[in-house]
Design a protein around this motif. Structure first.
Motif, PDB file in Angstrom:
ATOM      1  N   ASP A  10      -0.157  -8.851   5.232  1.00 28.48           N
ATOM      2  CA  ASP A  10      -0.390  -7.617   5.285  1.00 28.48           C
ATOM      3  C   ASP A  10       0.460  -7.016   6.308  1.00 28.48           C
ATOM      4  O   ASP A  10       0.167  -6.181   7.298  1.00 28.48           O
ATOM      5  N   ALA A  12       2.548  -4.447   7.740  1.00 32.10           N
ATOM      6  CA  ALA A  12       2.643  -2.916   7.808  1.00 32.10           C
ATOM      7  C   ALA A  12       4.069  -2.205   7.926  1.00 32.10           C
ATOM      8  O   ALA A  12       4.527  -2.541   9.146  1.00 32.10           O
ATOM      9  N   ALA A  14       6.680   1.194   7.422  1.00 33.42           N
ATOM     10  CA  ALA A  14       6.886   2.514   6.795  1.00 33.42           C
ATOM     11  C   ALA A  14       8.117   2.758   6.127  1.00 33.42           C
ATOM     12  O   ALA A  14       9.010   2.336   6.938  1.00 33.42           O
ATOM     13  N   GLN A  27       6.497   5.612   3.440  1.00 32.98           N
ATOM     14  CA  GLN A  27       5.015   5.708   3.418  1.00 32.98           C
ATOM     15  C   GLN A  27       4.593   4.237   3.687  1.00 32.98           C
ATOM     16  O   GLN A  27       5.503   3.355   3.812  1.00 32.98           O
ATOM     17  N   ARG A  28       3.307   3.914   3.959  1.00 29.28           N
ATOM     18  CA  ARG A  28       2.789   2.579   4.413  1.00 29.28           C
ATOM     19  C   ARG A  28       2.894   1.644   3.395  1.00 29.28           C
ATOM     20  O   ARG A  28       2.259   1.884   2.332  1.00 29.28           O
ATOM     21  N   LEU A  30       2.371  -2.596   2.466  1.00 27.20           N
ATOM     22  CA  LEU A  30       1.929  -3.736   3.254  1.00 27.20           C
ATOM     23  C   LEU A  30       2.470  -4.925   2.430  1.00 27.20           C
ATOM     24  O   LEU A  30       2.464  -4.854   1.186  1.00 27.20           O
ATOM     25  N   ARG A  61      11.726  -6.352   7.969  1.00 30.68           N
ATOM     26  CA  ARG A  61      11.964  -4.962   8.794  1.00 30.68           C
ATOM     27  C   ARG A  61      13.255  -4.200   8.336  1.00 30.68           C
ATOM     28  O   ARG A  61      13.397  -3.145   8.028  1.00 30.68           O
ATOM     29  N   LYS A  97       1.524  -0.378  -1.993  1.00 27.27           N
ATOM     30  CA  LYS A  97       1.404   0.804  -1.578  1.00 27.27           C
ATOM     31  C   LYS A  97       0.016   1.234  -1.298  1.00 27.27           C
ATOM     32  O   LYS A  97      -0.842   1.351  -1.890  1.00 27.27           O
ATOM     33  N   ASP A  99      -1.278   3.874   0.404  1.00 28.12           N
ATOM     34  CA  ASP A  99      -1.884   5.155   0.266  1.00 28.12           C
ATOM     35  C   ASP A  99      -1.733   5.981  -0.756  1.00 28.12           C
ATOM     36  O   ASP A  99      -1.613   7.229  -0.777  1.00 28.12           O
ATOM     37  N   ARG A 105      -5.097   1.159  -4.337  1.00 25.61           N
ATOM     38  CA  ARG A 105      -3.793   0.564  -3.894  1.00 25.61           C
ATOM     39  C   ARG A 105      -2.953  -0.025  -5.054  1.00 25.61           C
ATOM     40  O   ARG A 105      -3.719  -0.342  -5.756  1.00 25.61           O
TER      41      ARG A 105
END
Length: 114
Positions: A10, A12, A14, A27-28, A30, A61, A97, A99, A105
């Protein structure tokens, strides 16, 4: 031979991910990664003896900074990143995704191995 599973769960980020106009902004997302790693024996208690999950974390990242149209492309690229270490025998990558919908999800998962 010693088999270990290294986990990143998980994580997170963006990022730009998607094909719809409302997904043009980051968007967020995971990301979870499960790596089956083979060592010749029980590894010594040093970072040099094992898979450094910082490399995987930082690589994810960097991929998130690129952005992708499809989750399938994202998970494939993360799997390739993980398999770059010859000790990784199998990797499972899941993106979600978090959100995109108010009531669900949406995700994608891939399993790759040698």
């Amino acid at each position: 031979m010693a088999e270990f599973t290294t986990l990143i769960e998980d994580m997170a980020v963006a990022m730009r991910l998607g094909i719809h106009p409302h997904e043009a902004a980051p968007q967020r997302v995971l990301l979870s990664v499960w790596l089956t790693v083979d060592y010749p024996g029980v590894p010594a208690d040093t970072i040099e003896a094992v898979l450094d999950y910082d490399r995987v974390h930082d690589g994810i990242r960097a991929l998130a900074d690129e952005g992708f149209a499809l989750q399938e492309t994202l998970v494939e690229r993360v799997a390739a990143l993980c398999l770059a270490d010859a000790r990784v025998r199998r990797v499972r990558v899941r993106s979600v995704k978090a959100d995109v919908y108010p009531d669900a999800r949406v995700g994608c998962e891939i399993v790759r191995g040698r």
